[in-house]
Design an enzyme around this catalytic site. Structure first.
Site, PDB file in Angstrom:
ATOM      1  N   HIS A  74      53.561  -3.453  62.171  1.00 26.03           N
ATOM      2  CA  HIS A  74      52.252  -4.282  61.987  1.00 26.03           C
ATOM      3  C   HIS A  74      51.917  -4.599  60.563  1.00 26.03           C
ATOM      4  CE1 HIS A  74      51.159  -0.126  61.814  1.00 26.03           C
ATOM      5  NE2 HIS A  74      50.028  -0.662  61.451  1.00 26.03           N
ATOM      6  N   ASP A  75      52.570  -3.682  59.642  1.00 26.63           N
ATOM      7  CA  ASP A  75      52.359  -3.728  58.339  1.00 26.63           C
ATOM      8  C   ASP A  75      53.146  -4.660  57.603  1.00 26.63           C
ATOM      9  OD1 ASP A  75      50.274  -2.216  58.300  1.00 26.63           O
ATOM     10  OD2 ASP A  75      51.095  -0.634  57.906  1.00 26.63           O
ATOM     11  N   GLU A  90      53.648   8.580  59.068  1.00 24.32           N
ATOM     12  CA  GLU A  90      53.808   7.351  57.979  1.00 24.32           C
ATOM     13  C   GLU A  90      53.555   7.981  56.715  1.00 24.32           C
ATOM     14  OE1 GLU A  90      52.224   3.045  57.154  1.00 24.32           O
ATOM     15  OE2 GLU A  90      50.834   4.862  57.232  1.00 24.32           O
TER      16      GLU A  90
END
Ligand code: NOJ
Length: 549
Positions: free
Chosen positions: A324-325, A259
């Site tokens: 999830h962000d 990421e």
């Protein structure tokens, strides 16, 4: 599991956010036994890898992205034996296990940090980034990306420590050799314990801005300036990533997805091309505030085309619209009201037909949508609360601040998985840690499973199609109508095989004039039986065809 050198190219990855997936013991929090009980559901989708968001011991200021012991499972998720049962359950089903590796920072409760706080000279004194005050204040103007200064005063040590994220997430000092060796040992330990890959969290910031100079970025409402860009993608960071890859991951054919912060096209190349030996692919982080205000179907298409060209010779792509962000993809990019099903299927058609490794975030396959709670107190996410606070500081009313915070909230993606129309959507027999989306009676797995027209069935078919076709997994990509603001028309070609996707990324009917050869319709979200070079597309229509040879 047996792994070839570039096995990551054939994966379809399902992301589980463990807290919200399935609760087996009624404490309102998802756990490993709950996940194990749903492995058949996951396998039935046809995916062949699971990425598990963190399950390590953590005080959970940032839901597990603040780790206090890298080699223990948090009791709320279960035991190490439960992890082994999960791993074996995955492997028996041909599913690889990808763990989250959070090594930019630890929790402030980690024993390394406790020892580092206690002494300027002990074994752990250099494991974190410590600085003396400057004129009685923080060493520079850096902001934490969860609000306030990125420096926290530690009275015990009489110095400030750096935290680019929350103050409960102190940044590790990657210049410290002992720390590097310790983290390398931990990674090796997980590999020895049979994991197949890592998703590496927030990994662009290992080497900080030289000299810890002030950030030139404009100040946030609280007066501090984000230094994420200045601290991103520095040479030292690339060096460490490459060392991890070459010494630990490559020898064991462990897949890795980083990421990262991609500020320019060449950053994709630097992180995700094989000759650089860094990651197999990367997830570029874009803050929801920026994404919501700046995205368009055309900008998305241009990014696909540009990054394809950038990585075609030597790299690979992670394909995702959700995690999830981020807000839910059907709410952000599609239409979660009158075209919920159609737009969810259209988005999936594009993602799964592109070159690259597709990621499915739990519940995306049901077209789960964003949540709206009535009060900021109903939200859990540290970042949502920070956005709300910043909006209030900048003069917005409570109602306005709540609107903005709700739109960008990471809790949109984190509501409990909707398994059935039963109490709490079948997620838990207790009180869920985060409120269930009230639409669960209409939107749930049980309802979708046996419906051939459901979004879930469409995902299964898409994944099946991809996994059965070398051309879709490995073929070339070419676009038509590159500048059209709404139409996505692209082909995948390998040898004599060729597929085409024709999609309308908008909520109105559109005419499509494209070069369409003789072909058979393979999948369609409107039940279309044939296509032509001149045709009208329905709102969010997507059709996948196989070209006749
Ligand atoms: C990225 C993770 O995905 C996010 O959830 C987390 O808050 C930050 N990194 C900090 O670890």
């Amino acid at each position: 599991m047996k792994r070839s050198k570039d096995w990551f190219k054939d994966l379809v990855i399902y992301q589980i956010y463990p807290r919200s997936f399935m609760d087996s013991n009624g404490d309102g929090i998802g756990d490993l036994k709950g996940i194990i009980s749903r492995l058949d559901y996951i396998a039935s989708l046809g995916v062949n890898a699971i990425w598990l968001s963190p399950i390590y011991e953590s005080p959970c200021y940032d839901n597990g992205y603040d780790i206090s012991d890298y080699q223990s499972i948090d009791p709320m998720y279960g035991t190490f034996d439960d992890f082994i049962a999960f791993r074996d359950g995955c492997h028996e089903r041909g599913i690889a296990v990808i763990m989250d590796l959070v090594i930019n920072h630890t929790s402030h409760m980690h024993r390394w940090f406790k020892a580092s706080s206690a002494s300027r000279t002990g074994e752990y004194s250099d494991y974190y980034i410590w600085k003396d005050p400057v004129d009685g204040h923080e060493p520079n103007n850096w902001a934490s990306c969860f609000g306030g200064s990125a420096w926290e005063w530690c009275p015990e040590r009489g110095q400030y420590y750096l935290h680019l994220f929350a103050k409960e997430q102190p940044d590790l000092n990657w210049e410290c050799e002992a720390l590097r060796n310790e983290v390398f040992g931990m990674i090796k330990w997980w590999i020895d314990n049979g994991v197949d890959g890592f998703r590496v969290d927030a990994i662009s910031y290992m080497e900080k801005y030289p000299g810890f100079a002030d950030s030139p970025e404009p100040p946030m409402p609280d007066g501090y300036s984000l230094a994420m860009n200045e601290c991103s993608n520095r040479e030292g960071t690339h060096r460490i990533i490459s060392c991890i890859k070459q010494s630990l991951l490559e020898p064991a054919s462990i897949m890795s997805v980083g990421e990262v912060n991609c500020m320019k096209l060449s950053d994709y190349h630097d992180y995700a091309s094989q000759s650089r030996h860094e990651f197999d692919m990367c997830i570029p982080f874009i803050s929801p505030i920026v994404e919501i205000s700046s995205w368009s179907p055309l900008s998305m298409k241009k990014n696909i085309i540009d990054t394809y060209a950038e990585l075609k010779a030597d790299g690979w792509w992670a394909r995702f619209l959700s995690n999830h962000d981020k807000p839910r993809q059907v709410s952000l990019y599609g239409n979660d009201r009158e075209y919920r099903k159609e737009s969810a299927k259209m988005l999936a058609s594009i993602m799964h037909m592109l070159p690259g490794t597709p990621f499915v975030f739990q519940g995306e396959e049901l077209a789960m949508a964003d949540i709206r709670y009535d009060s900021i107190d109903d939200y859990d996410d540290i970042d949502t609360k920070n956005v709300y606070r910043e909006m209030i500081l900048s003069g917005k009313s409570e109602a306005e601040a709540l609107d903005i915070a709700a739109a960008v909230s990471r809790d949109n993606a984190r509501t409990p998985m909707q398994w059935s129309a039963e109490r709490n959507a079948g997620f838990s027999e207790g009180t869920p840690w985060l409120g269930v989306n009230p639409d669960y009676k209409d939107v749930n797995a049980e309802k979708e499973i046996d419906d051939p027209d459901s979004v879930l069935s469409f995902y299964r078919d898409l994944i099946h199609l991809r996994r059965g076709s070398e051309c879709i997994r490995r073929g070339d990509l070419s676009f038509q109508l590159e500048d059209d603001p709404y139409l996505f028309v692209f082909s995948r070609n390998l040898g004599n095989e060729s597929y085409m996707v024709i999609a309308n990324f908008s909520d109105s009917r559109r005419h499509c004039h494209a070069d369409v050869p003789s072909c058979d319709v393979i999948m369609s979200n409107y039940g279309r039986a044939s296509v032509s070079s001149d045709m009208d597309l329905e709102p969010y229509e997507a059709v996948i065809v196989k070209v006749k040879q």
